[in-house]
Design an enzyme around this catalytic site. Structure first.
Site, PDB file in Angstrom:
ATOM      1  N   GLU A 151       0.830  -1.198   0.000  1.00 42.41           N
ATOM      2  CA  GLU A 151       0.000   0.000   0.000  1.00 42.41           C
ATOM      3  C   GLU A 151       0.868   1.253   0.000  1.00 42.41           C
ATOM      4  O   GLU A 151       1.737   1.401   0.865  1.00 42.41           O
ATOM      5  CB  GLU A 151      -0.925   0.045   1.221  1.00 42.41           C
ATOM      6  CG  GLU A 151      -2.018  -0.995   1.218  1.00 42.41           C
ATOM      7  CD  GLU A 151      -3.011  -0.820   2.366  1.00 42.41           C
ATOM      8  OE1 GLU A 151      -4.079  -1.444   2.304  1.00 42.41           O
ATOM      9  OE2 GLU A 151      -2.716  -0.052   3.314  1.00 42.41           O
ATOM     10  N   CYS A 152       0.662   2.121  -0.964  1.00 46.55           N
ATOM     11  CA  CYS A 152       1.270   3.451  -1.018  1.00 46.55           C
ATOM     12  C   CYS A 152       2.792   3.362  -0.962  1.00 46.55           C
ATOM     13  O   CYS A 152       3.432   3.114  -1.975  1.00 46.55           O
ATOM     14  CB  CYS A 152       0.696   4.333   0.087  1.00 46.55           C
ATOM     15  SG  CYS A 152       0.920   6.105  -0.209  1.00 46.55           S
ATOM     16  N   GLY A 153       3.398   3.551   0.207  1.00 45.92           N
ATOM     17  CA  GLY A 153       4.844   3.435   0.307  1.00 45.92           C
ATOM     18  C   GLY A 153       5.335   2.072  -0.131  1.00 45.92           C
ATOM     19  O   GLY A 153       6.405   1.946  -0.737  1.00 45.92           O
ATOM     20  N   SER A 211      -1.064  -0.857  -4.618  1.00 47.96           N
ATOM     21  CA  SER A 211      -1.778   0.348  -5.034  1.00 47.96           C
ATOM     22  C   SER A 211      -1.524   1.463  -4.030  1.00 47.96           C
ATOM     23  O   SER A 211      -0.908   1.259  -2.974  1.00 47.96           O
ATOM     24  CB  SER A 211      -3.285   0.083  -5.129  1.00 47.96           C
ATOM     25  OG  SER A 211      -3.907   0.153  -3.864  1.00 47.96           O
ATOM     26  N   LEU A 226       3.953   0.242  -2.445  1.00 49.18           N
ATOM     27  CA  LEU A 226       3.921   0.304  -3.904  1.00 49.18           C
ATOM     28  C   LEU A 226       5.211   0.921  -4.430  1.00 49.18           C
ATOM     29  O   LEU A 226       5.824   0.409  -5.386  1.00 49.18           O
ATOM     30  CB  LEU A 226       2.705   1.126  -4.345  1.00 49.18           C
ATOM     31  CG  LEU A 226       2.669   1.635  -5.787  1.00 49.18           C
ATOM     32  CD1 LEU A 226       2.551   0.485  -6.771  1.00 49.18           C
ATOM     33  CD2 LEU A 226       1.522   2.621  -5.982  1.00 49.18           C
TER      34      LEU A 226
END
Length: 522
Positions: free
Chosen positions: A363-365, A475, A367
């Site tokens: 998630e986020c970081g 994502s 990704l």
């Protein structure tokens, strides 16, 4: 997800909580920047230093303040977010986090009545169900201590407080903390204004320079990164609050937390969703670069049958031995690009595990850690994209629908998540993952792959986002695991299937499309 477990310590089983009679108070502001983090964190620490056990909470999808709360109390900082987990879960999660503590201190978000905004500008979910601090205070039955930045105010404070006290029936104001008070005369005028509307003043903090907690593009520097300076900042907050806030009056104003109903139970949440055989090892990235997450994540993974091991991608030479799944939470990898790039051996192990088909939840970081490079620094190369910092802040709740079958979600499954970043990945979605798509094949490739999500921004559809291929789901969307327990159980089931394959058992090719293992949600 950041779990405070030294080295590669492993967790077995989920903690069970027993509701106890405790007190609770919510620290809210009239707006962002009024000083509620200073008051809330300082109150937590000051009470603990007097021998009172404190359970810390934060309203909304915040990953930074809970780190400081944990430093102040010695307990995990937990979030209460009805938008992400559903308002029906908030009281149970509150009782779970409260277990064993004498008082709960809940830090609000933004202003007291600020919550999720709908597409036409109205509160999403109606006037009283918007995820605001007032909404959470109502759900847990706690009164509100309102923090006001008093610079530039005197008698007008009475009108401001009258509005806050009467705007939404059912919101109980226990009192006021005056912040940034300029002089004894200023304080007396402000106290008189509060008396006019019948609100007691429980503290008056003098005007001062900002406490030494540095900020960056997404808010305060995390407690994990700030190190000893973060502890010093918490010490300063505690001293300030202990000197200028009436601690006994705050405890007296805190209401007895209602017992009504059971505490949240991780095992009960994942029961009935099925699972794989054995206890697959799930490795979770932590440390200073990956500190965004929720305490309930590790608890749910363990309850679903996983053994959980935390590792630091900046320092660990290897992945935890026997890892059959990988969780890469959010954080600030963009601030640690050179250090992450320098740990080439670990990056190669992450790429090999993903290429072999192991379930990977990023998630986020997380990704950003999987792309080819981030601001010129080589990353794991699992995803074909390139990440870079931008000037644009992408922030807000997102209503998302899963577009591809994955180790977490079925196509068409709907979730509400949160987006919070100033980076971008190009290409943004569905352009393939290292690996042929056959779990365990070990063959590299760039073609194929599907996007993870389609979501809407304030009701307006956005383009597809994220990557799904093989076992990888990556994502920018942050989800709260307590709001999606079936996804956690499904992930563990896929990890168990991969572990069986790695041990020489049945090849789990196409496990996302197969009923040959107990995959939740099928």
């Amino acid at each position: 997800m950041h779990v405070e477990v030294p080295g590669s310590a492993r967790l077995r089983g989920g903690p069970r909580s027993v509701p106890v009679m405790s007190r609770a108070i919510v620290i809210a502001g009239v707006a962002s920047g009024t000083g509620k983090t200073t008051v809330a964190t300082g109150l937590m620490a000051a009470l603990c230093r007097r021998g009172t056990s404190v359970a810390p909470f934060k309203v909304g999808p915040d990953y930074i303040d809970p780190g400081y709360h944990a430093l102040a109390t010695g307990r995990p900082g937990r979030n209460l977010d009805p938008v992400l987990v559903g308002e029906h879960r908030v009281p149970a999660l509150f009782r779970h986090g409260l277990a064993g503590a004498e008082v709960a201190v809940v830090e609000g978000v933004m202003g007291l009545f600020d919550g999720r905004i709908g597409p036409a500008g109205e509160p999403a979910g109606g006037l009283v169900a918007d995820g605001s601090t007032a909404h959470v205070a109502r759900l847990i039955g706690a009164p509100v201590l309102l923090v006001v930045d008093c610079r530039g105010q005197s008698r007008s404070l009475a009108a401001l407080l009258h509005g806050f006290a009467t705007y939404r029936p059912g919101t109980r104001l226990a009192g006021v903390v005056l912040n940034q008070v300029g002089s004894p005369r200023h304080e007396q005028v402000l106290r008189d204004a509060c008396a006019e509307v019948g609100l007691p003043v429980l503290g008056a903090l003098p005007r001062r320079d900002e406490l030494a907690v540095p900020s960056r593009h997404l808010g305060l520097v995390t407690a994990a990164e700030h190190g000893p300076a973060a502890t010093s900042a918490v010490d300063a907050m505690a001293e300030l609050v202990a000197r200028h806030v009436e601690l006994d009056a705050v405890l007296a104003a805190a209401s007895v937390a209602p017992a009504g109903g059971p505490a949240w139970d991780a095992a009960a949440e994942v029961a009935g969703f099925g699972g794989g055989a054995g206890r697959p090892l799930v490795a979770i990235a932590g440390g200073t670069a990956f500190s965004f997450g929720y305490a309930e994540h590790a608890e749910l993974l363990a309850a679903a049958g996983a053994e959980v091991a935390v590792f630091d991608p900046l320092r660990a030479e290897h992945l935890p031995a026997g890892a059959a799944g990988l969780v890469l939470p959010g954080g600030f990898p963009e601030e640690h690009g050179a250090g992450l790039a320098a740990n080439a051996g670990l990056r190669a192990e992450v790429a090999a595990l993903a290429r072999a088909g192991a379930p990977v939840h990023a998630e986020c970081g997380g990704l950003l850690y999987l792309v080819r490079e981030l601001d010129g620094h080589p990353m794991c190369g699992v995803l074909p994209g390139v990440g870079r910092m931008t000037r644009q802040l992408r922030l807000g709740y997102r209503d998302a629908v899963a577009l591809s079958a994955s180790s977490l979600f079925e196509p068409g499954q709907r979730v509400t998540g949160h987006e919070f970043h100033r980076t971008e990945v190009t290409p943004a979605a569905g352009s393939g993952v290292a690996g042929s798509g056959s779990v365990g094949s070990g063959e590299a490739g760039e073609a194929g792959g599907g996007p993870a999500w389609q979501w809407a921004v304030q009701g307006t559809p956005a383009g597809p986002e994220g990557f799904v291929r093989g076992g990888v789901h990556a994502s920018y969307l942050h989800t709260h695991p307590a709001g999606q327990p079936s996804a956690v159980a499904r992930f563990v089931a896929h990890c168990a299937a991969f572990a069986a394959f790695a041990a020489g058992g049945t090849d789990p090719v196409g496990v996302a499309e197969s009923d040959s293992v107990a995959v939740p949600g099928r």
